[in-house]
Scaffold this motif. Sequence first.
Motif, PDB file in Angstrom:
ATOM      1  N   SER A 248       0.817  -1.213   0.000  1.00  0.00           N
ATOM      2  CA  SER A 248       0.000   0.000   0.000  1.00  0.00           C
ATOM      3  C   SER A 248       0.851   1.264   0.000  1.00  0.00           C
ATOM      4  CB  SER A 248      -0.929   0.016   1.229  1.00  0.00           C
ATOM      5  OG  SER A 248      -1.818  -1.079   1.200  1.00  0.00           O
ATOM      6  N   ALA A 249       2.163   1.100   0.060  1.00  0.00           N
ATOM      7  CA  ALA A 249       3.075   2.240   0.101  1.00  0.00           C
ATOM      8  C   ALA A 249       3.296   2.806  -1.298  1.00  0.00           C
ATOM      9  CB  ALA A 249       4.402   1.815   0.721  1.00  0.00           C
ATOM     10  N   PRO A 250       3.672   4.081  -1.399  1.00  0.00           N
ATOM     11  CA  PRO A 250       3.839   4.727  -2.715  1.00  0.00           C
ATOM     12  C   PRO A 250       4.733   3.985  -3.698  1.00  0.00           C
ATOM     13  CG  PRO A 250       3.792   6.403  -1.006  1.00  0.00           C
ATOM     14  CD  PRO A 250       3.787   5.073  -0.303  1.00  0.00           C
ATOM     15  N   PRO A 251       5.893   3.442  -3.304  1.00  0.00           N
ATOM     16  CA  PRO A 251       6.709   2.736  -4.312  1.00  0.00           C
ATOM     17  C   PRO A 251       5.985   1.542  -4.931  1.00  0.00           C
ATOM     18  CG  PRO A 251       8.022   3.249  -2.369  1.00  0.00           C
ATOM     19  CD  PRO A 251       6.601   3.542  -2.000  1.00  0.00           C
ATOM     20  N   ALA A 252       5.261   0.796  -4.107  1.00  0.00           N
ATOM     21  CA  ALA A 252       4.521  -0.348  -4.634  1.00  0.00           C
ATOM     22  C   ALA A 252       3.380   0.106  -5.530  1.00  0.00           C
ATOM     23  CB  ALA A 252       3.995  -1.209  -3.487  1.00  0.00           C
ATOM     24  N   LEU A 253       2.701   1.167  -5.147  1.00  0.00           N
ATOM     25  CA  LEU A 253       1.604   1.671  -5.974  1.00  0.00           C
ATOM     26  C   LEU A 253       2.119   2.126  -7.334  1.00  0.00           C
ATOM     27  CD1 LEU A 253      -0.470   3.724  -3.364  1.00  0.00           C
ATOM     28  CD2 LEU A 253      -0.806   1.361  -4.129  1.00  0.00           C
ATOM     29  N   ALA A 254       3.308   2.738  -7.355  1.00  0.00           N
ATOM     30  CA  ALA A 254       3.903   3.160  -8.631  1.00  0.00           C
ATOM     31  C   ALA A 254       4.240   1.946  -9.489  1.00  0.00           C
ATOM     32  CB  ALA A 254       5.150   3.999  -8.367  1.00  0.00           C
ATOM     33  N   GLU A 255       4.763   0.889  -8.849  1.00  0.00           N
ATOM     34  CA  GLU A 255       5.077  -0.325  -9.605  1.00  0.00           C
ATOM     35  C   GLU A 255       3.807  -0.977 -10.150  1.00  0.00           C
ATOM     36  OE1 GLU A 255       6.960  -4.736  -8.767  1.00  0.00           O
ATOM     37  OE2 GLU A 255       7.901  -2.990  -7.810  1.00  0.00           O
ATOM     38  N   ALA A 256       2.748  -0.996  -9.338  1.00  0.00           N
ATOM     39  CA  ALA A 256       1.482  -1.577  -9.791  1.00  0.00           C
ATOM     40  C   ALA A 256       0.904  -0.782 -10.952  1.00  0.00           C
ATOM     41  CB  ALA A 256       0.482  -1.624  -8.635  1.00  0.00           C
ATOM     42  N   ALA A 257       1.023   0.545 -10.892  1.00  0.00           N
ATOM     43  CA  ALA A 257       0.514   1.382 -11.978  1.00  0.00           C
ATOM     44  C   ALA A 257       1.274   1.100 -13.277  1.00  0.00           C
ATOM     45  CB  ALA A 257       0.632   2.856 -11.600  1.00  0.00           C
ATOM     46  N   HIS A 258       2.588   0.949 -13.154  1.00  0.00           N
ATOM     47  CA  HIS A 258       3.390   0.616 -14.337  1.00  0.00           C
ATOM     48  C   HIS A 258       2.987  -0.741 -14.893  1.00  0.00           C
ATOM     49  CE1 HIS A 258       6.904   0.399 -16.978  1.00  0.00           C
ATOM     50  NE2 HIS A 258       7.103  -0.821 -16.508  1.00  0.00           N
ATOM     51  N   ALA A 259       2.777  -1.708 -13.992  1.00  0.00           N
ATOM     52  CA  ALA A 259       2.380  -3.043 -14.422  1.00  0.00           C
ATOM     53  C   ALA A 259       1.031  -3.022 -15.123  1.00  0.00           C
ATOM     54  CB  ALA A 259       2.342  -3.985 -13.219  1.00  0.00           C
ATOM     55  N   ALA A 260       0.120  -2.161 -14.659  1.00  0.00           N
ATOM     56  CA  ALA A 260      -1.207  -2.076 -15.279  1.00  0.00           C
ATOM     57  C   ALA A 260      -1.108  -1.607 -16.726  1.00  0.00           C
ATOM     58  CB  ALA A 260      -2.099  -1.137 -14.463  1.00  0.00           C
ATOM     59  N   HIS A 261      -0.245  -0.635 -16.991  1.00  0.00           N
ATOM     60  CA  HIS A 261      -0.072  -0.156 -18.374  1.00  0.00           C
ATOM     61  C   HIS A 261       0.584  -1.236 -19.237  1.00  0.00           C
ATOM     62  CE1 HIS A 261      -1.407   4.025 -18.015  1.00  0.00           C
ATOM     63  NE2 HIS A 261      -0.868   4.026 -16.813  1.00  0.00           N
ATOM     64  N   HIS A 262       1.554  -1.936 -18.669  1.00  0.00           N
ATOM     65  CA  HIS A 262       2.212  -3.012 -19.401  1.00  0.00           C
ATOM     66  C   HIS A 262       1.217  -4.123 -19.713  1.00  0.00           C
ATOM     67  CE1 HIS A 262       5.887  -4.967 -20.776  1.00  0.00           C
ATOM     68  NE2 HIS A 262       5.455  -6.095 -20.227  1.00  0.00           N
ATOM     69  N   LEU A 263       0.366  -4.414 -18.748  1.00  0.00           N
ATOM     70  CA  LEU A 263      -0.660  -5.439 -18.931  1.00  0.00           C
ATOM     71  C   LEU A 263      -1.611  -5.067 -20.061  1.00  0.00           C
ATOM     72  CD1 LEU A 263      -2.314  -7.966 -17.642  1.00  0.00           C
ATOM     73  CD2 LEU A 263      -3.715  -6.140 -16.724  1.00  0.00           C
ATOM     74  N   ALA A 264      -1.995  -3.803 -20.128  1.00  0.00           N
ATOM     75  CA  ALA A 264      -2.914  -3.365 -21.176  1.00  0.00           C
ATOM     76  C   ALA A 264      -2.313  -3.605 -22.559  1.00  0.00           C
ATOM     77  CB  ALA A 264      -3.263  -1.895 -20.988  1.00  0.00           C
ATOM     78  N   ALA A 265      -1.012  -3.367 -22.689  1.00  0.00           N
ATOM     79  CA  ALA A 265      -0.343  -3.612 -23.969  1.00  0.00           C
ATOM     80  C   ALA A 265      -0.291  -5.112 -24.277  1.00  0.00           C
ATOM     81  CB  ALA A 265       1.059  -3.022 -23.943  1.00  0.00           C
ATOM     82  N   ASP A 266      -0.005  -5.923 -23.260  1.00  0.00           N
ATOM     83  CA  ASP A 266       0.029  -7.373 -23.467  1.00  0.00           C
ATOM     84  C   ASP A 266      -1.361  -7.913 -23.800  1.00  0.00           C
ATOM     85  OD1 ASP A 266       2.743  -7.531 -23.041  1.00  0.00           O
ATOM     86  OD2 ASP A 266       2.579  -8.121 -20.931  1.00  0.00           O
ATOM     87  N   ARG A 267      -2.386  -7.332 -23.187  1.00  0.00           N
ATOM     88  CA  ARG A 267      -3.758  -7.769 -23.485  1.00  0.00           C
ATOM     89  C   ARG A 267      -4.119  -7.435 -24.932  1.00  0.00           C
ATOM     90  NH1 ARG A 267      -6.592  -5.082 -19.696  1.00  0.00           N
ATOM     91  NH2 ARG A 267      -6.962  -3.371 -21.139  1.00  0.00           N
ATOM     92  N   ALA A 268      -3.718  -6.271 -25.379  1.00  0.00           N
ATOM     93  CA  ALA A 268      -3.977  -5.889 -26.774  1.00  0.00           C
ATOM     94  C   ALA A 268      -3.282  -6.856 -27.735  1.00  0.00           C
ATOM     95  CB  ALA A 268      -3.511  -4.458 -27.019  1.00  0.00           C
TER      96      ALA A 268
END
Length: 350
Positions: A248-268
Motif C-alpha cells: 500500500s506504500a507509494p513505491p509499490a503503488l507506482a510499480e502496480a501502476a506501471h504493471a497495469a499499463h504493461h498489462l494493457a499492452a500485453d492484453r492488446a
Amino acid sequence: MHTISEPDLRHHGDAEVRGGGAELTDLAVNVRAGTPPVWLREHLAASLDGLAAYPDGRAARRAVAARHGLPEERVLLTAGAAEAFVLLARALRVRRPVVVHPQFTEPEAALRDAGHTVERVLLDAADGFRLDPRAVPGDADLVVVGNPTNPTSVLHPAQSLAQLARPGRTLVVDEAFMDAVPGERESLASRTDLPGLIVLRSLTKTWGLAGLRVGYALASPGTIARLERAQPLWPVSSPALAAAEVCSAPPALAEAAHAAHHLAADRAHLEAALAGFEGVRVCGPAAGPFLLVHLEGAAAVRSRLRGLGFAVRRGDTFPGLGPDYLRLAVRDRATTDRFAEALAKALADR
C-alpha cells in the motif's frame, strides 16, 4: 431473474494446474506472472522474525487507509477477499440477496452456505455483459457485482454502479482486479457518500500472493465493526499484514501502476492474436488481466490445448455462460505467440 444453480460454484482456475497440470503453461489463473517480486519476497522473509508474536494489524490498517484516503475505521484486513464474502454472508441480515452474473462465484457460494436463497441477475452476452442498473430488483437489500468483472473482463462505469446504492441496501463491489486497470478508473474504493457501499480488494492478483491470503474491505465504520465481530481472533497472519502494509506504500503503488499499463499492452497483443482465428470471438472491451472468449466446442479445444502444454479456464462453471466459453489470462507477448500456435493446432484438430 434466474435461480438456476447447475454450475459448479466451487470450481476455480487453480484446479486446471493442480497435480498433472503443474507442468502446463498457466493461462487459467489470473495472477500476474513473475510475482511476487524480489523486494516483496525479501520483505516477507524479514517478517518471519516476528512470528512468535501475535499478529498486530494496526500498521497495515493505517497503510491501507492512507492508500485510499480513508479513516482507519473504514478498513478491515481479511484473509483474502474470499474471507470477506464469508463474513458478509454470515454477519449481514438480508432478505433478498442478488448476485450479478457472470462473475466470481465465491460470493454466491458463501451466501448459499450461510443459508440464504440467492437470486441471479444474468447480464447479456449480446450487450457485452454490460450492467443495466434497472435489471436489479428494487427491493434487493444485498447486491454483489464485480468490477472489473471476472470472467468477462468488463469494467462497469462507476456511475452505473453508484445507481445501485440506496438506503436499506448493501452494495458489494468486488474490485479484486481494479489495480490492474490503469488509473483504477471507475473505482469506488474511496467513495464515502454512497449508502451501504462495501468495496473489496485483493493483493493476490497483482502481487502474486494467492498462497498468503490477504485482502481487505472498505465500508462504513458500523459495517466494518459488524464484519470484524464475525472474524476469529487474529484472522490475518503477520506476513500477510506485512504484505498489505508494504504493497500500500507509494513505491509499490507506482510499480502496480506501471504493471497495469504493461498489462494493457500485453492484453492488446493477445486480442490481436485471437482476432486472426475464425470463430473465436473475444468479449469486450476488456479491462482486466484476462479475456473471455467464445468459440463453439470450447471444451474439446480446452482439452486439446492441455495436450499441447497450455491450461485455460473453462467457462461453464460461471452462471450465465456455458460450454462454449473459455477465460484466458494475459501473459507476456512471447507466451501469447506460443499460445496462438497451440490454438491454431487445437482448432485444426476439430
